[in-house]
Design an enzyme around this catalytic site. Structure first.
Site, PDB file in Angstrom:
ATOM      1  CD  GLU A 440     -28.513   3.438  20.859  1.00 39.45           C
ATOM      2  OE1 GLU A 440     -29.471   3.762  21.578  1.00 39.45           O
ATOM      3  OE2 GLU A 440     -27.417   4.013  20.887  1.00 39.45           O
ATOM      4  CG  ASP A 517     -24.798   8.871  20.668  1.00 44.77           C
ATOM      5  OD1 ASP A 517     -24.910   9.912  19.997  1.00 44.77           O
ATOM      6  OD2 ASP A 517     -23.715   8.419  21.074  1.00 44.77           O
TER       7      ASP A 517
END
Ligand code: 0R9
Length: 654
Positions: A440, A517
């Site tokens: 990420e 997230d």
């Protein structure tokens, strides 16, 4: 249903093979694990025996009760286990519960349809329990016997010792068997049954055995919880349940038939999605890896749709056949077989091996589908048009992708251009050990690039949130930069064209922040792999990295060395704080980017020290349902799931 008559057991049929002490010594060999999965497996073993009675057509309900003392009761309303004497001079139930591999069918009698090992599990459950009681209602009497795990005063172990005879404790008007047992906490690392896990399994059983009532009662809290499943329409209701929240294209289609003692049921309904889901079973055991019955189904549907399309002129003489994967785009179905002498190809019972199942399924489905298409020309046309469209789009996309790949290979340039700037390949090509980290964000990607062992670890930094493939069109998925790169890097293709042999990596590891997230990114990637590369999950190649949540450290002083601990949960944190005492410094990692490359290496990437979660596919139907509910485009099912499963609290960071 097929011929449901069970063959009667002869009490001489039961053979005595091995002792229970072996089960106690190596529980993993018999139930897989001594964790939560193994614990729930005990319930399945007993429920399977009650299901055999239902498959034989002589049991209409199974009631499972979670008791306050940690024990569980399984009750059926079948004929009751025979209570006569076995040739060993002991009552039949005692032989069943205290002898490993005792079960009617080992002697040749018993049930015609069963999972292949049913009736064997009762003794395994006794061996791994502190105690077990069986109560049998039969011929007007209630019989009861109790078995215990004991260590006598000489230190001698007794496994499954009968502590009473088979006693008559009362009179009854009904028939049936109730087994109550308490898993031994000395064997299991987890002893608390999970209501949801059992509930999902019982729902599935009720779908597969139509007319069987499955009841789950939880008496562990003051407020008793009860769920009941009963489906008169069986697998038709199952398809309806799995398609809930999707836009369906026609009413559910259902076929059943029997040939050579193989009973076949198929229910299906197309939706406007792009993926194909076939959930298959034999004798109500899931066959997640398919097998002969699934091959038979695919052969039949591909052939019959093509024959029909040619006959009606949807395909001209010169046109190629419609490929199976295009014909099954948007297909959702349940295939369920009942048969004797089931053979599984794999140890895990995930793949059916019986050759006769292929031929029978192929014949029954061909006949019924051919008839259905003739009788329902509008649905037939709709499905063939859909397949034709799918074939054209797929061909177009393949052309586009081939063209793109051609460009990347760089005509005229000697060196192959890099696949993407965000991808850092490993030094050597070795599909047996190479690892691909999907990371990420750019900053974590940068750290991972520095931290990795460049010989076999590759990094792909993801830009923001990946596309939600549950809502996207197939063409958008294939043209999406992120997913296209993943496909190119893995050197495989998606859907039907996916080939595990071509996969350039042994492990694909999702590495995201330990926050909301990060979890969202995980779910989006999991959705992509589930929908488009399921065999990769089935081959155990997909993992989730677990970065630590905290570091607790203390500088060295007066002859004392500096000390530092990484912690993955609050329990470990408390332990580390206690160990280091006053003056310990606590760092809380809010994201991967907060770790320097060295820290990232030693906690999350080093094969010796990291903690990985393996993504598994053990319950295909459950995964299918959850992905539709959580990622699909209908809001009400998602809202309902959130309302029943999520507790909202005001957190310190959110
Ligand atoms: C709650 C869990 N239920 C069971 O374990 C269970 C086993 C079982 C059974 C028979 C009926 N109900 C059962 N419940 C049964 C009865 C007869 C024939 N076959 C099976 C009959 O009445 O003739 N049994 C499973 C194996 C055996 N019984 C045995 F025969 F081997 F003992």
């Amino acid at each position: 249903m097929a011929d449901n008559r069970a063959l009667s057991y002869n009490e001489d049929d039961i053979q005595v093979l091995e002792g229970l002490i072996a089960v106690r010594k190596r529980p993993g060999m018999y139930i897989g694990s001594t964790g939560s999965r193994g614990l729930h497996h005990l319930v399945s073993e007993i429920v399977d025996n009650a299901k055999d009675e239902a498959l034989a057509g002589v049991n209409d309900r199974i009631i499972v009760t979670l008791n306050p003392d940690g024990s569980v009761s399984v009750e059926d309303h079948g004929r009751g286990i025979p209570t006569g004497m076995h040739k060993t001079g002991r009552p039949v139930p005692e032989v069943i519960f205290t002898t490993l591999h005792a079960g009617g069918k080992f002697g040749g009698g018993g049930y015609k349809k069963s999972g292949g090992l049913h009736g064997v599990g009762s003794s395994v459950v006794v061996a791994l329990s502190s105690w077990l009681e069986v109560e049998i209602h039969r011929e007007g009497n209630i019989y009861k016997q109790r078995y215990e795990y004991l260590v006598d005063k000489n230190g001698q172990e007794h496994v499954g010792k009968p502590v009473t005879g088979l006693e008559i404790i009362g009179k009854t008007k009904r028939t049936g068997t109730t087994v109550t047992f308490k898993p031994d906490p000395a064997v299991f690392t987890v002893t608390k049954f999970d209501f949801e896990t059992l509930r999902d399994r019982f729902r599935e059983t009720a779908f597969l055995l139509k007319g069987l009532r499955m009841v789950l009662i939880d008496k562990r809290q003051s407020e008793v919880r009860k769920e009941e499943f009963y489906y008169e329409d069986g697998i038709k209701s199952y398809v309806d349940y799995l398609n809930e929240g999707k836009n369906t294209l026609h009413p559910i289609i259902y076929f059943e038939g029997e040939k050579d003692n193989v009973y076949v049921e198929l229910a299906f309904q197309y939706n406007d999605g792009y993926t194909e889901t076939l959930v298959s079973y034999v004798n109500s055991i899931p066959t997640n890896d398919g097998g002969t019955h699934v091959t038979g189904f695919k052969n039949a549907t591909t052939r019959i749709f093509n024959d029909f399309a040619r006959k009606k002129g949807y395909l001209k003489e010169k046109d190629p056949n419609l490929p199976g994967n295009d014909l099954r785009e948007g297909f959702l179905g349940v295939l369920s077989l009942q048969m004797a002498d089931v053979q599984f190809e794999s140890q895990t019972k995930d793949k059916l091996g019986n050759e006769e199942a292929r031929a029978t399924v192929e014949q029954i489905i061909s006949e019924k589908l051919g008839f259905f298409l003739e009788e329902n020309p509008e649905i037939a046309k709709l499905l063939i048009d859909k397949a034709l469209k799918s074939m054209l789009i797929r061909e177009e996309l393949r052309k586009q992708r081939d063209a793109l790949r051609g460009d990347k290979k760089g005509k005229g340039t000697k060196k192959r251009r890099s696949i993407s700037e965000k991808f850092t390949p490993p030094q050597y090509k070795n599909p047996k050990i190479n690892e691909l980290f999907l990371v990420e964000g750019n900053s974590a990607g940068g750290s991972a690039k520095q931290a990795r062992n460049s010989e076999f670890q590759a990094i792909f930094s993801l830009r923001g949130k990946p596309l939600n493939t549950e809502k996207a069109k197939l063409s958008d998925v294939l043209m999406n930069e992120e997913f296209r790169t993943i496909l190119e890097v893995l050197e495989t293709d998606i859907g039907e064209d996916f080939s595990i042999e071509n996969c350039a990596f042994d492990k694909i590891i999702i590495m995201s922040d330990a926050d909301v997230d990060g979890s969202h990114i995980q779910v989006l990637l999991l959705t992509f792999f589930f929908r488009y590369m399921q065999p990769l999950i089935a081959a155990n190649k997909l993992f989730i990295a677990q970065p630590p949540l905290y570091q607790v450290s203390k500088e060295g002083s007066r002859g004392k060395q500096a000390e530092s601990y990484y912690c993955w949960d609050d329990e470990e944190l408390q332990e580390a704080l206690k160990k280091l005492g006053k003056g310990a410094k606590l760092t809380r990692y809010k994201g991967l980017g907060e770790m320097n490359p060295e820290q990232l290496w030693e906690t999350t990437m080093d094969t010796e020290r990291r903690k990985l979660i393996q993504v598994s596919l053990h319950d295909l139907a459950h995964c299918e349902k959850m992905i539709t509910v959580l990622m699909g485009d209908k809001v009400p099912p998602r809202r309902e799931w959130i309302e029943t499963h999520v507790t909202f609290e005001v957190g310190e960071d959110e």
